[in-house]
Design a protein around this motif. Sequence first.
Motif, PDB file in Angstrom:
ATOM      1  N   ASN A 136      88.792  66.471  47.332  1.00 32.09           N
ATOM      2  CA  ASN A 136      89.212  65.658  46.062  1.00 32.09           C
ATOM      3  C   ASN A 136      89.260  64.417  46.708  1.00 32.09           C
ATOM      4  O   ASN A 136      88.873  64.007  47.543  1.00 32.09           O
ATOM      5  CB  ASN A 136      90.521  66.269  45.752  1.00 32.09           C
ATOM      6  CG  ASN A 136      91.659  66.058  46.684  1.00 32.09           C
ATOM      7  OD1 ASN A 136      91.472  65.433  47.659  1.00 32.09           O
ATOM      8  ND2 ASN A 136      92.573  67.093  46.656  1.00 32.09           N
ATOM      9  N   ASP A 137      89.890  63.330  45.722  1.00 33.19           N
ATOM     10  CA  ASP A 137      89.582  62.085  45.918  1.00 33.19           C
ATOM     11  C   ASP A 137      90.565  61.614  47.009  1.00 33.19           C
ATOM     12  O   ASP A 137      90.045  60.772  47.834  1.00 33.19           O
ATOM     13  CB  ASP A 137      90.294  61.439  44.577  1.00 33.19           C
ATOM     14  CG  ASP A 137      89.992  59.820  44.553  1.00 33.19           C
ATOM     15  OD1 ASP A 137      88.897  59.202  44.510  1.00 33.19           O
ATOM     16  OD2 ASP A 137      91.123  59.176  44.590  1.00 33.19           O
ATOM     17  N   GLU A 138      91.860  62.254  47.380  1.00 35.97           N
ATOM     18  CA  GLU A 138      92.602  62.101  48.279  1.00 35.97           C
ATOM     19  C   GLU A 138      92.014  62.416  49.498  1.00 35.97           C
ATOM     20  O   GLU A 138      92.073  61.483  50.723  1.00 35.97           O
ATOM     21  CB  GLU A 138      93.952  62.585  48.189  1.00 35.97           C
ATOM     22  CG  GLU A 138      95.040  62.252  49.274  1.00 35.97           C
ATOM     23  CD  GLU A 138      96.214  63.066  49.058  1.00 35.97           C
ATOM     24  OE1 GLU A 138      97.167  62.753  49.932  1.00 35.97           O
ATOM     25  OE2 GLU A 138      96.463  63.851  48.065  1.00 35.97           O
ATOM     26  N   LYS A 139      91.485  63.529  49.769  1.00 38.88           N
ATOM     27  CA  LYS A 139      90.958  64.010  50.820  1.00 38.88           C
ATOM     28  C   LYS A 139      89.554  63.221  51.333  1.00 38.88           C
ATOM     29  O   LYS A 139      89.578  62.907  52.650  1.00 38.88           O
ATOM     30  CB  LYS A 139      90.443  65.358  50.824  1.00 38.88           C
ATOM     31  CG  LYS A 139      90.148  66.126  51.929  1.00 38.88           C
ATOM     32  CD  LYS A 139      91.296  66.111  53.137  1.00 38.88           C
ATOM     33  CE  LYS A 139      92.521  67.035  52.529  1.00 38.88           C
ATOM     34  NZ  LYS A 139      93.314  67.297  53.722  1.00 38.88           N
ATOM     35  N   ALA A 140      89.031  62.745  50.136  1.00 36.68           N
ATOM     36  CA  ALA A 140      87.654  62.177  50.663  1.00 36.68           C
ATOM     37  C   ALA A 140      88.162  60.677  51.411  1.00 36.68           C
ATOM     38  O   ALA A 140      87.244  60.167  52.222  1.00 36.68           O
ATOM     39  CB  ALA A 140      87.096  61.659  49.493  1.00 36.68           C
ATOM     40  N   LYS A 141      89.138  59.929  50.845  1.00 40.65           N
ATOM     41  CA  LYS A 141      89.549  58.534  51.502  1.00 40.65           C
ATOM     42  C   LYS A 141      89.953  59.233  53.115  1.00 40.65           C
ATOM     43  O   LYS A 141      89.731  58.343  54.016  1.00 40.65           O
ATOM     44  CB  LYS A 141      90.770  58.015  50.626  1.00 40.65           C
ATOM     45  CG  LYS A 141      91.145  56.691  51.248  1.00 40.65           C
ATOM     46  CD  LYS A 141      92.439  56.119  50.558  1.00 40.65           C
ATOM     47  CE  LYS A 141      92.666  54.888  51.249  1.00 40.65           C
ATOM     48  NZ  LYS A 141      93.475  54.949  52.419  1.00 40.65           N
ATOM     49  N   GLU A 142      90.630  60.213  53.027  1.00 40.75           N
ATOM     50  CA  GLU A 142      91.164  60.318  54.554  1.00 40.75           C
ATOM     51  C   GLU A 142      90.009  60.870  55.366  1.00 40.75           C
ATOM     52  O   GLU A 142      90.253  60.592  56.583  1.00 40.75           O
ATOM     53  CB  GLU A 142      92.091  61.873  54.544  1.00 40.75           C
ATOM     54  CG  GLU A 142      93.415  61.800  53.593  1.00 40.75           C
ATOM     55  CD  GLU A 142      94.243  62.788  53.470  1.00 40.75           C
ATOM     56  OE1 GLU A 142      93.906  63.881  53.881  1.00 40.75           O
ATOM     57  OE2 GLU A 142      95.288  62.920  52.847  1.00 40.75           O
ATOM     58  N   ILE A 143      89.056  61.451  54.934  1.00 43.80           N
ATOM     59  CA  ILE A 143      87.654  61.405  55.762  1.00 43.80           C
ATOM     60  C   ILE A 143      87.163  60.258  56.344  1.00 43.80           C
ATOM     61  O   ILE A 143      87.070  60.088  57.561  1.00 43.80           O
ATOM     62  CB  ILE A 143      86.674  62.265  54.773  1.00 43.80           C
ATOM     63  CG1 ILE A 143      86.901  63.783  54.734  1.00 43.80           C
ATOM     64  CG2 ILE A 143      85.270  62.289  55.653  1.00 43.80           C
ATOM     65  CD1 ILE A 143      86.115  64.473  53.663  1.00 43.80           C
ATOM     66  N   ILE A 144      87.328  59.309  55.448  1.00 45.38           N
ATOM     67  CA  ILE A 144      86.736  58.107  55.772  1.00 45.38           C
ATOM     68  C   ILE A 144      87.759  57.213  56.989  1.00 45.38           C
ATOM     69  O   ILE A 144      87.271  56.996  58.024  1.00 45.38           O
ATOM     70  CB  ILE A 144      86.541  57.165  54.673  1.00 45.38           C
ATOM     71  CG1 ILE A 144      85.755  57.520  53.448  1.00 45.38           C
ATOM     72  CG2 ILE A 144      85.918  55.597  55.031  1.00 45.38           C
ATOM     73  CD1 ILE A 144      84.359  57.926  53.835  1.00 45.38           C
ATOM     74  N   ASP A 145      88.922  57.591  56.534  1.00 45.86           N
ATOM     75  CA  ASP A 145      89.771  56.807  57.371  1.00 45.86           C
ATOM     76  C   ASP A 145      90.015  57.377  58.878  1.00 45.86           C
ATOM     77  O   ASP A 145      90.372  56.931  59.871  1.00 45.86           O
ATOM     78  CB  ASP A 145      91.400  56.788  56.779  1.00 45.86           C
ATOM     79  CG  ASP A 145      91.557  55.890  55.723  1.00 45.86           C
ATOM     80  OD1 ASP A 145      90.844  54.919  55.598  1.00 45.86           O
ATOM     81  OD2 ASP A 145      92.509  56.241  54.710  1.00 45.86           O
ATOM     82  N   SER A 146      89.712  58.816  58.872  1.00 44.58           N
ATOM     83  CA  SER A 146      89.508  59.591  60.153  1.00 44.58           C
ATOM     84  C   SER A 146      88.722  59.169  61.135  1.00 44.58           C
ATOM     85  O   SER A 146      88.714  59.323  62.311  1.00 44.58           O
ATOM     86  CB  SER A 146      89.513  60.954  59.813  1.00 44.58           C
ATOM     87  OG  SER A 146      88.206  61.298  59.483  1.00 44.58           O
ATOM     88  N   GLY A 147      87.476  58.451  60.626  1.00 42.86           N
ATOM     89  CA  GLY A 147      86.659  58.118  61.565  1.00 42.86           C
ATOM     90  C   GLY A 147      85.348  59.220  61.754  1.00 42.86           C
ATOM     91  O   GLY A 147      84.671  58.965  62.699  1.00 42.86           O
ATOM     92  N   LEU A 148      85.373  60.062  61.003  1.00 48.59           N
ATOM     93  CA  LEU A 148      84.447  61.252  61.057  1.00 48.59           C
ATOM     94  C   LEU A 148      82.979  60.633  61.048  1.00 48.59           C
ATOM     95  O   LEU A 148      82.512  59.956  59.960  1.00 48.59           O
ATOM     96  CB  LEU A 148      84.597  62.150  60.014  1.00 48.59           C
ATOM     97  CG  LEU A 148      83.582  63.332  59.945  1.00 48.59           C
ATOM     98  CD1 LEU A 148      83.818  64.335  61.094  1.00 48.59           C
ATOM     99  CD2 LEU A 148      83.726  64.043  58.574  1.00 48.59           C
ATOM    100  N   ASP A 149      82.189  60.982  62.048  1.00 50.38           N
ATOM    101  CA  ASP A 149      80.718  60.529  62.065  1.00 50.38           C
ATOM    102  C   ASP A 149      79.799  60.899  61.426  1.00 50.38           C
ATOM    103  O   ASP A 149      78.737  60.578  60.782  1.00 50.38           O
ATOM    104  CB  ASP A 149      80.454  60.497  63.579  1.00 50.38           C
ATOM    105  CG  ASP A 149      81.342  59.524  64.469  1.00 50.38           C
ATOM    106  OD1 ASP A 149      81.279  58.262  64.155  1.00 50.38           O
ATOM    107  OD2 ASP A 149      82.080  60.070  65.431  1.00 50.38           O
TER     108      ASP A 149
END
Length: 215
Positions: A136-149
């Motif tokens: 969702n919107d919140e999880k999408a931001k967390e994905i970016i913040d996590s540094g997933l490549d």
Amino acid sequence: MLLKAKTYDKLNMLGKLTPGKIANSIKITGSYYYSKWFNKNTHWGLPVSMSFEPTTSCNLRCPECPSGLRQFSRPTGMADLNFYKSFIDGSKNHLWYLTLYFQGEPFLNPHFLEMVSYANQNKIYTATSTNAHYINDEKAKEIIDSGLDRLIISIDGTTQDTYQSYRVGGKLQKVIDGTKKVVEWKKKLKSNTPHIIYQFLVVKPNEHQISDVYA
């Protein structure tokens, strides 16, 4: 645009190298050629790529997956975060590429993005594959913040009927919406990661849509 994304992904992967990882890679390459030239099985160095499964659970029931069929011969559950961190601590000096998925849906593990972040902090390239139903919107931001490549998103159909014929129990619109959210947050945060790949597994019900998925 696609070429630019692929080029950045390769450069990003190279950016994870450290002197220790380079030295380890040289050892592995050297042992390969030594074994080949002298016909003597020899192995130097430690793995540069490894796989860690965050969970064996899945929300869908894909017909060719033990998780989807609920026919595992091993326990179903979530990987422990502390165990994972000890795995990273013991591998970070030689590990370059980490695959964070196998037969379960990674985002079902509540600590999944913490796992990604911990690997990222230790300069390890991270890749995962998802059915995107939990983005969702919140999880999408967390994905970016996590540094997933690298984020591989399974689509397997361009219409709901075709999609659900393999991704049993899935909703195609959720996949599309989740992908859009990740792209939106990449733009908002001016991030080049994760590198997004749509995965289209060709099976009889969807083979007529191969050309459509490129459109």
